[in-house]
Design an enzyme around this catalytic site. Structure first.
Site: not given
Ligand code: NAP
Length: 243
Positions: A60, A153, A11, A151, A8, A155
């Site tokens: 994935v 659960a 972005r 979500y 992922g 994590k």
């Molecule tokens: P995001 O901006 O929504 O980006 C999600 C990424 O996951 C994108 O690059 C997307 O790529 C990819 N993705 C989605 N489905 C996929 C799949 N089936 N196979 C491969 N890639 C896939 O998310 P983020 O905020 O950066 O979050 C990243 C991680 O941090 C996540 O696990 C999230 O739970 C965790 N997190 C985020 C926050 C927050 O506040 N942002 C807080 C706590 C934890 P495509 O568009 O190319 O599919």
């Protein structure tokens, strides 16, 4: 040179991790599923700054696709040193309105996808008796937010798998840790309505949302020799939100 696969990475936090690890000298495999153009711009920026990397499209949640991705990384760079298990989704799933498609989508990506990637990466790392897996968890695993039972659960499952995999893989020289961010400014947070965002902001003692680059710096540290004696831990990284 070391190699890192970041899931992922088109972005948000994943893209920031790819850029940071590339600037630390890793050859990076930028995984994406749908956003090819965004993934390409991440790679372009890395190459412009003198780094090395490649794109790999893989959903994935598909075990065969994950296997092909790890094989491609090994073939291109000869080894695999780091996996950042990052690809994840958040979706509001109030229990009374929960449907099985939504439940499956979240479980498949946030839990099964992490297992598939960890397994295929460990299979590449264990012969060398060296490797690092960093799982992106969330503070939601230990802090109740109405609407996020699924979500949180998933994590919670990430935290539990982190501990157990760390124990299983330690004798192969593979460390497994997790980082549990609070609110980080990415598209995931952009999707939250403004009034909710400002309530979240008010609840953060440090008075601001986290930045993807800050998470990436911490991920890089978890991969480095400063953390060579750290395994099985989930580090909360939330500006004090959960205090
Ligand atoms: P995001 O901006 O929504 O980006 C999600 C990424 O996951 C994108 O690059 C997307 O790529 C990819 N993705 C989605 N489905 C996929 C799949 N089936 N196979 C491969 N890639 C896939 O998310 P983020 O905020 O950066 O979050 C990243 C991680 O941090 C996540 O696990 C999230 O739970 C965790 N997190 C985020 C926050 C927050 O506040 N942002 C807080 C706590 C934890 P495509 O568009 O190319 O599919």
């Amino acid at each position: 040179m070391k190699t890192a696969v970041i899931t992922g990475a088109s972005r948000g936090i994943g893209a920031a991790c790819a850029k940071r690890l590339a600037s630390d000298g890793y050859q990076v495999v930028i995984n994406y599923n749908h956003s090819e153009q965004q993934a390409q711009s991440v790679l372009d920026e890395i190459q412009k700054n003198g780094g090395d990397g490649m794109l790999f499209r893989a959903d994935v949640t598909n075990q065969d696709a994950v296997k092909s991705m790890m094989q491609a990384a090994q073939k291109a760079y000869g080894q695999l040193d780091v996996l950042v298990n990052n690809a994840g989704i958040v979706q509001d799933d109030y229990l009374l309105m929960l449907n099985s498609e939504s439940l499956d989508r979240c479980m498949d990506l946030n839990v099964k996808g992490y297992f598939y990637c960890a397994q295929q990466a460990a299979l590449k790392m264990f012969r060398k008796k060296k490797g690092v897996i960093v799982n992106l968890s969330s503070v939601s695993a230990q802090m109740a937010l109405a609407g996020q039972s699924v979500y949180s659960a998933t994590k919670g499952a990430v935290n539990a798998m982190t501990q157990t995999l760390a124990k299983e893989l330690a004798s192969y020289g593979i460390r497994v840790n997790a980082i549990a961010p609070g609110f980080v400014e990415t598209e995931m947070l952009d999707a939250v309505p403004e009034e909710k965002r400002s309530a979240y902001l008010d609840a953060i003692p440090l008075g601001r949302f986290g930045q993807a680059e800050e998470v990436a710096d911490f991920v890089a540290m978890l991969c480095g020799k400063q953390c060579a004696y750290l395994t099985g831990q989930t580090i909360v990284f939330d500006g004090g939100l959960s205090l």
